[in-house]
Design a protein around this motif. Sequence first.
Motif, short mmCIF file in Angstrom:
data_model
loop_
_atom_site.label_atom_id
_atom_site.label_comp_id
_atom_site.label_asym_id
_atom_site.label_seq_id
_atom_site.Cartn_x
_atom_site.Cartn_y
_atom_site.Cartn_z
N ASN A 113 24.55 71.54 -15.60
CA ASN A 113 25.99 71.47 -15.32
C ASN A 113 26.30 71.72 -13.85
OD1 ASN A 113 28.05 71.08 -17.72
ND2 ASN A 113 26.17 71.99 -18.54
N TYR A 114 25.60 72.68 -13.22
CA TYR A 114 25.81 72.92 -11.79
C TYR A 114 25.46 71.65 -11.02
CZ TYR A 114 26.30 78.09 -12.11
OH TYR A 114 26.72 79.37 -12.35
N THR A 115 24.36 71.01 -11.43
CA THR A 115 23.92 69.78 -10.76
C THR A 115 24.95 68.68 -10.93
OG1 THR A 115 21.64 70.41 -11.23
CG2 THR A 115 22.00 68.13 -10.56
N GLU A 116 25.55 68.61 -12.10
CA GLU A 116 26.58 67.59 -12.36
C GLU A 116 27.82 67.84 -11.48
OE1 GLU A 116 26.70 64.78 -13.68
OE2 GLU A 116 28.83 64.41 -14.05
N VAL A 117 28.18 69.11 -11.29
CA VAL A 117 29.29 69.42 -10.38
C VAL A 117 28.97 68.89 -8.98
CG1 VAL A 117 30.57 71.29 -9.22
CG2 VAL A 117 30.07 71.45 -11.69
N ALA A 118 27.77 69.18 -8.51
CA ALA A 118 27.35 68.72 -7.17
C ALA A 118 27.34 67.19 -7.12
CB ALA A 118 25.97 69.28 -6.83
N ARG A 119 26.82 66.57 -8.16
CA ARG A 119 26.74 65.11 -8.18
C ARG A 119 28.14 64.49 -8.10
NH1 ARG A 119 27.39 60.81 -10.93
NH2 ARG A 119 28.37 61.89 -12.67
N ARG A 120 29.07 65.04 -8.88
CA ARG A 120 30.43 64.48 -8.84
C ARG A 120 31.08 64.64 -7.48
NH1 ARG A 120 33.57 65.76 -14.46
NH2 ARG A 120 31.80 65.43 -15.87
N LEU A 121 30.74 65.73 -6.80
CA LEU A 121 31.30 65.95 -5.46
C LEU A 121 30.63 65.04 -4.43
CD1 LEU A 121 31.53 69.86 -5.56
CD2 LEU A 121 33.47 68.27 -5.60
N GLY A 122 29.58 64.37 -4.85
CA GLY A 122 28.90 63.43 -3.96
C GLY A 122 27.82 64.08 -3.11
N ILE A 123 27.35 65.26 -3.56
CA ILE A 123 26.27 65.92 -2.80
C ILE A 123 25.05 66.07 -3.69
CG2 ILE A 123 27.53 67.18 -1.03
CD1 ILE A 123 27.98 69.44 -2.87
N MET A 124 23.92 66.30 -3.07
CA MET A 124 22.69 66.61 -3.80
C MET A 124 22.25 65.49 -4.73
SD MET A 124 22.37 70.30 -3.68
CE MET A 124 21.42 70.31 -5.12
N LYS A 125 22.34 64.27 -4.25
CA LYS A 125 21.91 63.17 -5.12
C LYS A 125 20.42 63.28 -5.43
CE LYS A 125 25.53 59.99 -3.74
NZ LYS A 125 26.14 60.66 -2.57
N GLU A 126 19.70 63.94 -4.54
CA GLU A 126 18.25 64.06 -4.71
C GLU A 126 17.85 65.24 -5.60
OE1 GLU A 126 19.14 66.71 -1.12
OE2 GLU A 126 20.05 65.09 -2.25
N MET A 127 18.85 66.00 -6.05
CA MET A 127 18.58 67.30 -6.67
C MET A 127 17.58 67.31 -7.83
SD MET A 127 19.23 70.32 -6.11
CE MET A 127 18.41 71.62 -7.00
N PRO A 128 17.71 66.44 -8.84
CA PRO A 128 16.83 66.58 -10.00
C PRO A 128 15.36 66.56 -9.63
CG PRO A 128 18.60 65.06 -10.49
CD PRO A 128 18.67 65.37 -9.02
N THR A 129 14.97 65.67 -8.70
CA THR A 129 13.55 65.62 -8.34
C THR A 129 13.15 66.84 -7.54
OG1 THR A 129 14.28 64.20 -6.56
CG2 THR A 129 13.20 63.11 -8.39
N VAL A 130 14.07 67.34 -6.74
CA VAL A 130 13.74 68.54 -5.95
C VAL A 130 13.45 69.70 -6.89
CG1 VAL A 130 14.56 70.16 -4.21
CG2 VAL A 130 15.14 67.76 -4.01
N ILE A 131 14.28 69.83 -7.92
CA ILE A 131 14.08 70.94 -8.86
C ILE A 131 12.72 70.83 -9.53
CG2 ILE A 131 14.81 71.86 -11.09
CD1 ILE A 131 17.62 71.66 -10.27
N GLN A 132 12.38 69.62 -9.96
CA GLN A 132 11.10 69.46 -10.65
C GLN A 132 9.94 69.84 -9.74
OE1 GLN A 132 11.46 65.41 -11.89
NE2 GLN A 132 13.08 65.96 -13.34
N GLY A 133 10.11 69.59 -8.44
CA GLY A 133 9.04 69.89 -7.51
C GLY A 133 8.87 71.39 -7.27
N GLY A 134 9.78 72.20 -7.76
CA GLY A 134 9.69 73.64 -7.54
C GLY A 134 10.31 74.00 -6.21
N LEU A 135 11.04 75.08 -6.19
CA LEU A 135 11.79 75.44 -4.99
C LEU A 135 11.53 76.88 -4.61
CD1 LEU A 135 15.07 73.91 -6.29
CD2 LEU A 135 13.81 73.06 -4.35
#
Length: 252
Positions: A229-251
Motif C-alpha cells: 500500500n505504501y508503494t501504491e501511494v508512491a506510485r500514484r504520486l508518480g514517484i518510485m516507479k522502480e520500487m518493486p524491483t528495488v525491494i526484491q533486491g534487498g535494501l
Amino acid sequence: MSTRRKKIYEGKGKILFEGPEPGTLIQYFKDDTTAFNSEKKAVLEGKGVINNRISEYFMIRLNTIGIQNHFIRRLNLREQLIRELEIIPLQVVVRNAAAGSLSNRFGLPEGQALPRSIIEFYLKDDKLSNPMVTEEHITAFNWATTQEIDDMMALSLRVNDFLSGAFGAVGINLIDFKLEFGRLWENDFSRVMLADEISPDSCRLWDSQTLEKMDKDRFRRDLGDVIENYTEVARRLGIMKEMPTVIQGGLH
Ligand code: TMP
Ligand code: ASP
C-alpha cells in the motif's frame, strides 16, 4: 551504512546523524515500525526507502508554494540532508474526517466528515504516551509561545490544503496527519519551520473509491500488505516507479 558518523538522535523510525556542515543533519529512514507507543514492533523491509522518497516529494513541493521546511536534498535511498532545527516538543495533528483516537474519544464513526478541519496538539513524550495538550499547557510549560502556536496552526492548515489536493488528485482521501515543527535560529530570533516527515507513517490515507486504508493503520490493525500500500501511494504520486524491483533486491 558504510561511513562512521556521529549519531545525534535515534527515534523509533529515524536516526539523525551529524551533517557535513554546521547547521545541517542527515536524516536516515529506518524500516523499523512501531505502533501504540512501541507496544507493537516490526521491521518492514523497504519502508524507509519509500518514506524517504514520499517525504522528499512533499517537502520539495511545499517549499515551492512558500512553506519552508527542513529538507535540503535527498542523499541516497534512505537519507536526506536537512537543516538542524530546535525541535518543538509537540505533535500537531490535523483532522479532516473522524478516525483513530478522535473517533474513540467522541464515539464518531471512522470516515465521518468533520464540520471543519480540527487541529490538536500532543506532547512529544513517549514515556507519557504523548498526551493531548491545550494551548494553556503549551504556553504555561514553555513548550512554545502563543506566536509559535499561531504560526504552527496557520502552517498546518496550509499544509492540509496542499496535501488534501495532492492526494485527492490521485484518488486518495487525506483523513488526518501529524506534523512536527522546529525553530530555525538566526542570531537572537527564531522562526517556526516544518520538520520531520510526511509519509504514510504519519498520515491516514484512504482510497477514495474503495475506502481501503493505505497507511500505517494497515500495520496497527494487522490488515496486511503494508509495503504494497505504501508503494501504491508512491506510485500514484508518480514517484518510485522502480520500487518493486528495488525491494526484491534487498535494501540496506
Ligand atoms: P490518532 O488518531 O492516533 O491520534 O492519530 C492521528 C494522526 O496522527 C494519524 O494520521 C496518525 C498520526 N500519528 C503519528 O504520526 N504519530 C503518533 O505518535 C500518533 C499518536 C499519531
Ligand atoms: N504512536 C506512533 C503511531 O502509532 C508509534 C508508536 O507509538 O510507537 O503512529
